[in-house]
Write a protein that holds these residues in place. Structure first.
Motif, PDB file in Angstrom:
ATOM      1  N   PRO A 181     100.341  64.504 153.992  1.00  0.00           N
ATOM      2  CA  PRO A 181      99.505  63.777 153.138  1.00  0.00           C
ATOM      3  C   PRO A 181     100.518  62.161 153.043  1.00  0.00           C
ATOM      4  CG  PRO A 181      99.765  65.672 152.055  1.00  0.00           C
ATOM      5  CD  PRO A 181     100.657  65.878 153.116  1.00  0.00           C
ATOM      6  N   PRO A 182      99.820  61.023 152.886  1.00  0.00           N
ATOM      7  CA  PRO A 182     100.352  60.011 153.063  1.00  0.00           C
ATOM      8  C   PRO A 182     101.563  59.694 152.190  1.00  0.00           C
ATOM      9  CG  PRO A 182      98.000  59.510 153.360  1.00  0.00           C
ATOM     10  CD  PRO A 182      98.188  60.874 152.779  1.00  0.00           C
ATOM     11  N   GLY A 183     101.394  60.171 151.001  1.00  0.00           N
ATOM     12  CA  GLY A 183     102.332  60.214 149.939  1.00  0.00           C
ATOM     13  C   GLY A 183     103.881  60.790 150.524  1.00  0.00           C
ATOM     14  N   VAL A 184     103.558  62.157 150.794  1.00  0.00           N
ATOM     15  CA  VAL A 184     104.559  62.908 151.522  1.00  0.00           C
ATOM     16  C   VAL A 184     105.285  62.236 152.591  1.00  0.00           C
ATOM     17  CG1 VAL A 184     105.235  65.180 152.057  1.00  0.00           C
ATOM     18  CG2 VAL A 184     103.686  65.064 150.283  1.00  0.00           C
ATOM     19  N   ARG A 185     104.412  61.794 153.444  1.00  0.00           N
ATOM     20  CA  ARG A 185     104.832  61.164 154.660  1.00  0.00           C
ATOM     21  C   ARG A 185     105.726  59.797 154.298  1.00  0.00           C
ATOM     22  NH1 ARG A 185     100.446  58.665 157.539  1.00  0.00           N
ATOM     23  NH2 ARG A 185      99.576  60.892 157.317  1.00  0.00           N
ATOM     24  N   ALA A 186     105.480  59.106 153.344  1.00  0.00           N
ATOM     25  CA  ALA A 186     106.169  57.888 152.959  1.00  0.00           C
ATOM     26  C   ALA A 186     107.500  58.327 152.507  1.00  0.00           C
ATOM     27  CB  ALA A 186     105.183  57.093 151.850  1.00  0.00           C
ATOM     28  N   PHE A 187     107.234  59.609 151.584  1.00  0.00           N
ATOM     29  CA  PHE A 187     108.632  59.928 150.916  1.00  0.00           C
ATOM     30  C   PHE A 187     109.592  60.221 152.002  1.00  0.00           C
ATOM     31  CE2 PHE A 187     111.101  63.532 149.621  1.00  0.00           C
ATOM     32  CZ  PHE A 187     111.942  62.784 148.466  1.00  0.00           C
ATOM     33  N   ALA A 210      94.637  66.651 162.747  1.00  0.00           N
ATOM     34  CA  ALA A 210      95.530  65.417 162.405  1.00  0.00           C
ATOM     35  C   ALA A 210      95.311  64.574 163.443  1.00  0.00           C
ATOM     36  CB  ALA A 210      96.782  66.046 162.084  1.00  0.00           C
ATOM     37  N   GLY A 211      94.887  64.616 164.351  1.00  0.00           N
ATOM     38  CA  GLY A 211      94.623  63.830 165.762  1.00  0.00           C
ATOM     39  C   GLY A 211      95.553  64.241 166.615  1.00  0.00           C
ATOM     40  N   PHE A 212      96.153  65.358 166.731  1.00  0.00           N
ATOM     41  CA  PHE A 212      97.106  65.622 167.852  1.00  0.00           C
ATOM     42  C   PHE A 212      95.982  66.769 169.032  1.00  0.00           C
ATOM     43  CE2 PHE A 212     100.304  64.333 165.225  1.00  0.00           C
ATOM     44  CZ  PHE A 212     101.477  64.383 166.081  1.00  0.00           C
ATOM     45  N   THR A 213      96.183  66.416 170.082  1.00  0.00           N
ATOM     46  CA  THR A 213      95.499  67.166 171.140  1.00  0.00           C
ATOM     47  C   THR A 213      96.383  68.636 171.433  1.00  0.00           C
ATOM     48  OG1 THR A 213      96.406  66.162 172.927  1.00  0.00           O
ATOM     49  CG2 THR A 213      94.252  65.308 172.143  1.00  0.00           C
ATOM     50  N   PRO A 214      96.011  69.530 171.932  1.00  0.00           N
ATOM     51  CA  PRO A 214      96.842  70.434 172.442  1.00  0.00           C
ATOM     52  C   PRO A 214      98.186  70.143 173.294  1.00  0.00           C
ATOM     53  CG  PRO A 214      94.517  71.240 172.248  1.00  0.00           C
ATOM     54  CD  PRO A 214      94.516  69.780 172.187  1.00  0.00           C
ATOM     55  N   SER A 217     112.148  66.700 158.400  1.00  0.00           N
ATOM     56  CA  SER A 217     112.467  65.985 159.439  1.00  0.00           C
ATOM     57  C   SER A 217     111.532  66.110 160.536  1.00  0.00           C
ATOM     58  CB  SER A 217     113.756  67.088 159.915  1.00  0.00           C
ATOM     59  OG  SER A 217     113.424  68.333 160.328  1.00  0.00           O
ATOM     60  N   GLY A 218     110.356  66.974 160.372  1.00  0.00           N
ATOM     61  CA  GLY A 218     109.315  67.174 161.306  1.00  0.00           C
ATOM     62  C   GLY A 218     109.570  68.303 162.358  1.00  0.00           C
ATOM     63  N   LEU A 219     110.521  69.305 161.775  1.00  0.00           N
ATOM     64  CA  LEU A 219     110.835  70.393 162.617  1.00  0.00           C
ATOM     65  C   LEU A 219     109.845  71.405 162.627  1.00  0.00           C
ATOM     66  CD1 LEU A 219     113.415  71.452 164.313  1.00  0.00           C
ATOM     67  CD2 LEU A 219     114.204  72.728 162.279  1.00  0.00           C
ATOM     68  N   VAL A 220     109.152  71.630 161.459  1.00  0.00           N
ATOM     69  CA  VAL A 220     108.014  72.711 161.108  1.00  0.00           C
ATOM     70  C   VAL A 220     106.627  72.229 161.259  1.00  0.00           C
ATOM     71  CG1 VAL A 220     109.675  74.087 160.030  1.00  0.00           C
ATOM     72  CG2 VAL A 220     107.959  72.548 158.795  1.00  0.00           C
ATOM     73  N   ALA A 221     106.764  70.775 161.431  1.00  0.00           N
ATOM     74  CA  ALA A 221     105.224  70.002 161.752  1.00  0.00           C
ATOM     75  C   ALA A 221     105.308  68.584 161.786  1.00  0.00           C
ATOM     76  CB  ALA A 221     104.334  70.416 160.196  1.00  0.00           C
ATOM     77  N   PRO A 222     104.477  68.160 162.713  1.00  0.00           N
ATOM     78  CA  PRO A 222     104.704  66.731 162.886  1.00  0.00           C
ATOM     79  C   PRO A 222     104.452  65.965 161.387  1.00  0.00           C
ATOM     80  CG  PRO A 222     103.267  67.771 164.367  1.00  0.00           C
ATOM     81  CD  PRO A 222     103.444  68.684 163.346  1.00  0.00           C
ATOM     82  N   LEU A 223     105.128  64.871 161.405  1.00  0.00           N
ATOM     83  CA  LEU A 223     104.860  64.043 160.044  1.00  0.00           C
ATOM     84  C   LEU A 223     103.525  63.519 159.927  1.00  0.00           C
ATOM     85  CD1 LEU A 223     108.355  62.032 159.896  1.00  0.00           C
ATOM     86  CD2 LEU A 223     107.632  64.247 158.765  1.00  0.00           C
ATOM     87  N   GLU A 224     102.580  63.345 160.980  1.00  0.00           N
ATOM     88  CA  GLU A 224     101.543  62.894 160.946  1.00  0.00           C
ATOM     89  C   GLU A 224     100.610  63.849 159.984  1.00  0.00           C
ATOM     90  OE1 GLU A 224     103.655  60.457 164.060  1.00  0.00           O
ATOM     91  OE2 GLU A 224     103.402  62.800 163.307  1.00  0.00           O
ATOM     92  N   THR A 225     100.983  65.067 160.033  1.00  0.00           N
ATOM     93  CA  THR A 225      99.966  66.040 159.314  1.00  0.00           C
ATOM     94  C   THR A 225     100.308  66.008 157.932  1.00  0.00           C
ATOM     95  OG1 THR A 225     101.641  67.749 159.801  1.00  0.00           O
ATOM     96  CG2 THR A 225     100.223  67.363 161.440  1.00  0.00           C
TER      97      THR A 225
END
Length: 270
Positions: free
Chosen positions: A206-212, A60-64, A196-204
């Motif tokens: 899918p685009p539709g879920v992120r937009a929602f 997803a583009g996240f470095t460690p 909220s992004g608590l369990v996973a960054p929103l960038e990970t």
């Protein structure tokens, strides 16, 4: 014009000081329980271990390093945006303690807000101890944000707490119509955890879920403050505007429902 306001301000400050000091002393009596509450908020640290070992973050583009900073920041934000006003309000409503509160000139929710602030101050040493223990066990996780990131991150965290307090305050108003309003708050737990992004960054997502997710208030309660605190590229203006708009909306709903609920309230002593 300014002369009448100065005595009023001088009269308000002692009230705020007494209210906060009283609630802080009360919270100190339950510091062992608050320590358990702090331990119960380690979900972002658990998710850090899950994401670090999965390799999905890199996809997803996240470095460690970015993953580490994000979940550490999310852990701090989560610790200081915990809201439990609906629990105490429902109990006060059912047991009749709300009635004498309504006879006082101070709005009951100022009392609840002071209790939350006092609890967060009491939580500080426990959060610091947890982070120190984590860095001691894993020195590679040691990281300190820039001063500007700390300033804006703290400001965003305070705004996120206000947003969560108002949101739960709106839900708490259902106590005037139902004895099980707490169930409504539990229904919001799942969307809060995932959107909220608590369990996973929103960038990970899918685009539709992120937009929602971005169309809801939940990302402003964790993801936005965490990204600000970690020093990621973020639109501060849009983020704080979203916090202000959602908070304003929930404040209006709260005031409308409060007035309607008070008219309905018929407990003894009201």
């Amino acid at each position: 014009m300014t002369a009448p306001r100065e005595p009023r301000a001088r009269a308000v400050w002692p009230l705020v000081r007494v209210l906060l000091s009283t609630q802080y002393a009360y919270m100190l009596e339950y510091r062992a329980e608050i320590a358990l509450w702090a331990l119960s908020g380690v979900l972002p640290l658990i998710m850090l271990g899950v994401w670090s070992g999965s390799g999905a973050g890199e996809a997803a583009g996240f470095t460690p390093a970015m993953l580490t900073r994000y979940f550490l920041a999310a852990f701090v934000v989560r610790q200081f945006t915990v809201v439990w006003v609906i629990h105490v309000f429902e109990e006060d409503n059912l047991q009749g303690r709300l009635s004498p509160y309504l006879l006082q000139p101070l709005h009951p929710f100022w009392r609840y807000l002071a209790a939350h602030v006092a609890e967060q101050v009491t939580r500080v040493p426990f959060v610091a101890a947890l982070l120190a223990l984590l860095f001691l066990l894993q020195p590679s996780l040691l990281w300190w944000p820039q001063r500007a990131d700390v300033f804006w991150g703290v400001l965003a965290t305070v705004a996120a707490f206000i947003l969560r307090f108002l949101l739960q305050g709106v839900i708490a108003m259902a106590c005037f119509w139902s004895e099980r309003a707490l169930a409504l708050e539990r229904l919001l737990l799942i969307p809060y955890l995932f959107l909220s992004g608590l369990v996973a960054p929103l960038e990970t997502f899918p685009p539709g879920v992120r937009a929602f997710a971005l169309a809801t208030p939940f990302p402003y309660t964790v993801a936005f403050p965490a990204r600000v605190l970690m020093g990621a590229e973020v639109n501060l203006g849009a983020g704080f505007l979203g916090l202000a708009l959602w908070s304003g909306l929930f404040l209006i709903l709260f005031l409308v429902l409060w007035r309607a609920g008070i008219r309905r309230y018929s407990a003894m002593g009201a």
